[in-house]
Enzyme design. Structure first.
Site, mmCIF file in Angstrom:
data_model
loop_
_atom_site.group_PDB
_atom_site.id
_atom_site.type_symbol
_atom_site.label_atom_id
_atom_site.label_comp_id
_atom_site.label_asym_id
_atom_site.label_seq_id
_atom_site.Cartn_x
_atom_site.Cartn_y
_atom_site.Cartn_z
ATOM 1 N N TYR A 194 0.826 -1.219 0.000
ATOM 2 C CA TYR A 194 0.000 0.000 0.000
ATOM 3 C C TYR A 194 0.862 1.272 0.000
ATOM 4 O O TYR A 194 0.576 2.213 0.741
ATOM 5 C CB TYR A 194 -0.928 0.049 1.217
ATOM 6 C CG TYR A 194 -1.728 -1.213 1.454
ATOM 7 C CD1 TYR A 194 -2.653 -1.653 0.516
ATOM 8 C CD2 TYR A 194 -1.571 -1.962 2.616
ATOM 9 C CE1 TYR A 194 -3.399 -2.806 0.734
ATOM 10 C CE2 TYR A 194 -2.310 -3.117 2.838
ATOM 11 C CZ TYR A 194 -3.218 -3.531 1.892
ATOM 12 O OH TYR A 194 -3.951 -4.667 2.108
ATOM 13 N N TYR A 202 -14.389 -4.753 3.320
ATOM 14 C CA TYR A 202 -13.058 -5.092 2.819
ATOM 15 C C TYR A 202 -12.827 -6.572 3.124
ATOM 16 O O TYR A 202 -12.911 -6.991 4.276
ATOM 17 C CB TYR A 202 -11.970 -4.247 3.503
ATOM 18 C CG TYR A 202 -10.584 -4.727 3.140
ATOM 19 C CD1 TYR A 202 -9.962 -4.278 1.985
ATOM 20 C CD2 TYR A 202 -9.926 -5.674 3.924
ATOM 21 C CE1 TYR A 202 -8.708 -4.757 1.626
ATOM 22 C CE2 TYR A 202 -8.678 -6.153 3.569
ATOM 23 C CZ TYR A 202 -8.079 -5.689 2.424
ATOM 24 O OH TYR A 202 -6.842 -6.171 2.062
ATOM 25 N N ASP A 250 -16.976 -13.055 7.511
ATOM 26 C CA ASP A 250 -15.524 -12.918 7.415
ATOM 27 C C ASP A 250 -15.031 -12.409 8.770
ATOM 28 O O ASP A 250 -15.130 -11.223 9.089
ATOM 29 C CB ASP A 250 -15.197 -11.931 6.282
ATOM 30 C CG ASP A 250 -13.707 -11.632 6.181
ATOM 31 O OD1 ASP A 250 -12.953 -12.031 7.085
ATOM 32 O OD2 ASP A 250 -13.306 -10.978 5.201
ATOM 33 N N LYS A 271 -5.438 -14.016 10.703
ATOM 34 C CA LYS A 271 -4.851 -13.009 11.607
ATOM 35 C C LYS A 271 -4.457 -13.576 12.977
ATOM 36 O O LYS A 271 -3.363 -14.079 13.108
ATOM 37 C CB LYS A 271 -5.807 -11.826 11.740
ATOM 38 C CG LYS A 271 -5.952 -11.093 10.393
ATOM 39 C CD LYS A 271 -6.100 -9.634 10.575
ATOM 40 C CE LYS A 271 -6.370 -8.907 9.282
ATOM 41 N NZ LYS A 271 -5.176 -8.306 8.707
HETATM 42 N N1 PMP Z 1 -10.814 -10.001 5.469
HETATM 43 C C1 PMP Z 1 -10.704 -9.081 6.424
HETATM 44 C C2 PMP Z 1 -11.907 -8.705 7.235
HETATM 45 C C3 PMP Z 1 -9.475 -8.465 6.673
HETATM 46 O O1 PMP Z 1 -9.386 -7.520 7.627
HETATM 47 C C4 PMP Z 1 -8.347 -8.851 5.905
HETATM 48 C C5 PMP Z 1 -6.972 -8.226 6.115
HETATM 49 N N2 PMP Z 1 -6.917 -6.961 6.608
HETATM 50 C C6 PMP Z 1 -8.496 -9.830 4.928
HETATM 51 C C7 PMP Z 1 -9.749 -10.391 4.737
HETATM 52 C C8 PMP Z 1 -7.336 -10.278 4.087
HETATM 53 O O2 PMP Z 1 -6.427 -10.995 4.829
HETATM 54 P P1 PMP Z 1 -4.902 -11.149 4.335
HETATM 55 O O3 PMP Z 1 -4.291 -9.799 4.408
HETATM 56 O O4 PMP Z 1 -4.305 -12.136 5.301
HETATM 57 O O5 PMP Z 1 -4.958 -11.694 2.945
#
Ligand code: PMP
Length: 419
Positions: free
Chosen positions: A16, A144, A238, A267
């Site tokens: 980013y 997102y 998610d 995460k």
């Molecule tokens: N879904 C959500 C809700 C997220 O916050 C993130 C990462 N910030 C992702 C998917 C993508 O995960 P990654 O960066 O491990 O690919």
């Protein structure tokens, strides 16, 4: 300010970042608890838990020991045709702590891939049932779900980081979250007209994270769960950000008393140590893939799927959740954030202050220079990564009262004097 080019690191491409202008990253030599140690020996109090992963703080000895043991025994074997105890144990433990019959665990190596797998599962669920018309997803403004193209396509196309690709990605339906009378009516009438073409609904439960740390109530989730039932749609939550205690319960969907059909996790799954993700399906989803035909199998298999080191770390992280009072700590953090961020409300330039679980947010009307702001925080001895118009805290759950106060004080002091 010197940039990466000036500093002579031509081989690194940062996340980013406009590489032409981005200032050099801070060199880190080690981490410890809720501290980040820089190459010049300065210590920063960490407010981010490394993109929300390090829920037990850094270098928790129980996770370190588990990774070390596993590294000596077997760091990795392919998961196609071979299996190992750390993965089998972790799948069972996840099934045990997830709500309802979310019992079937597909491992992958990042959050975005876990979302790709969830979308593929939902699409193929319908194909396996002989339904070819349900090809689109319904997702929400502010969402997102990751940076891979499938995940980008269900993220907010206007607000997020993916606006450039509008018109190139698969087109899904992105509408407002049903959070008030008007948006609920719009959501209901959308489904009344178009549910037949929708494979599933995907949502970040309770908090839309990277879209701006936007909160919604458990009732919103219940409304969406009910609608998904009514129209026979798969609900994907998610929980890559919210899972493992961040919003106050182990999983955000528990706060609403709902069970999604598919859930994505990553995460904090390994306590912030190794990359691992999981897409977990309910039994009725899993059963749609069972038949005498190979063509109805889920054709997915990342090379590092169920990596043994990462599974060992995740098992150790779950041990810690059982042994140490993480959710009670989240409740304490929540109280402290609420009290200590409240004065920011009166600062000029502040639009909103909100707290949920171990997430504290100060929303500004605008932030002109994010790099300058980050630099001011570093000068105060704290590590924060504001984005858009948001300054936020997502500390490790083990953070001490004093360290948390250092973070909230730094936010107040910097925002008070920020032009
Ligand atoms: N879904 C959500 C809700 C997220 O916050 C993130 C990462 N910030 C992702 C998917 C993508 O995960 P990654 O960066 O491990 O690919």
């Amino acid at each position: 300010m010197p940039t990466w080019f000036d500093e002579g690191y031509p081989h690194i491409w940062l996340p980013y970042a406009q590489m032409k202008t981005t200032p050099p990253s801070l060199p880190v030599t080690s981490t410890r608890g809720t501290r980040i140690v820089l190459a010049d020996s300065r210590e920063l109090v960490d407010g981010m838990a490394s993109w929300w992963t390090a829920c037990h703080g850094y270098n928790h000895p129980h996770i370190t020991a588990a990774i070390t043991r596993q590294a000596e025994l077997m760091p990795h074997v392919m998961f196609g045709g071979l299996a190992h105890e750390p993965a089998l144990k972790l799948a069972k433990r996840l099934a045990d702590i997830l709500p309802g019959d979310l019992d079937h665990v597909f491992f992958s190596d990042s959050g975005s891939v876990a979302v790709e797998v969830a979308l593929k599962m939902a699409m193929q669920y319908w194909l396996n049932k002989g339904v070819s018309t349900r090809r689109r997803f319904l997702s929400f403004k502010g969402a997102y779900h990751g940076d891979t193209t499938g995940a980008m396509a269900v993220s907010d196309p206007e607000e997020g980081m993916h606006a450039l690709f509008k018109g190139i990605l698969p087109e899904h339906h992105v509408i407002a979250l049903p959070r008030d009378e008007a948006s609920t009516a719009a959501f209901d009438s959308f489904l009344k007209m178009r549910a037949g073409e929708v494979a599933g609904i995907i949502i970040e439960p309770l908090v839309q994270g990277a879209g701006g740390m936007l909160f919604h109530t458990p009732e919103v989730l219940q409304h969406i769960r009910d609608a998904a039932h009514r129209y026979n749609l798969l609900l994907i939550t998610d929980e890559i950000f919210t899972g493992f205690g961040r919003t106050g319960s182990m999983f955000a969907c528990e706060a609403a008393g709902i069970t999604p059909d598919i859930i994505t996790l990553s995460k904090a799954l390994t306590g912030g140590t190794l990359p691992l993700a999981a897409t977990v399906a309910r039994t009725h989803v899993f059963e749609a893939f069972l038949s005498g035909e190979d063509s109805s199998a889920l054709m997915h298999g990342p090379t590092f799927m169920a990596n043994a080191l990462a599974c060992a770390a995740a098992n150790a992280s779950l041990d810690i959740f059982e042994l140490e009072p993480r959710l009670a700590q989240v409740a304490e953090i929540s109280k402290q954030l609420t009290e200590e961020l409240a004065p920011c409300r009166d600062l000029p330039g502040v639009k909103d202050v909100r707290v949920l679980g171990a997430i504290g947010v100060v929303e500004m009307k605008k932030i002109d220079d994010l790099n300058a702001l980050k630099q001011r925080f570093v000068e105060k001895g704290v590590w924060l990564r504001p984005f858009g118009n948001i300054v936020y805290l997502t500390p490790a759950f083990t953070i001490s009262e004093d360290d948390l106060e250092t973070l909230t004080t730094a936010i107040y002091d910097v925002l008070r004097t920020h032009p």
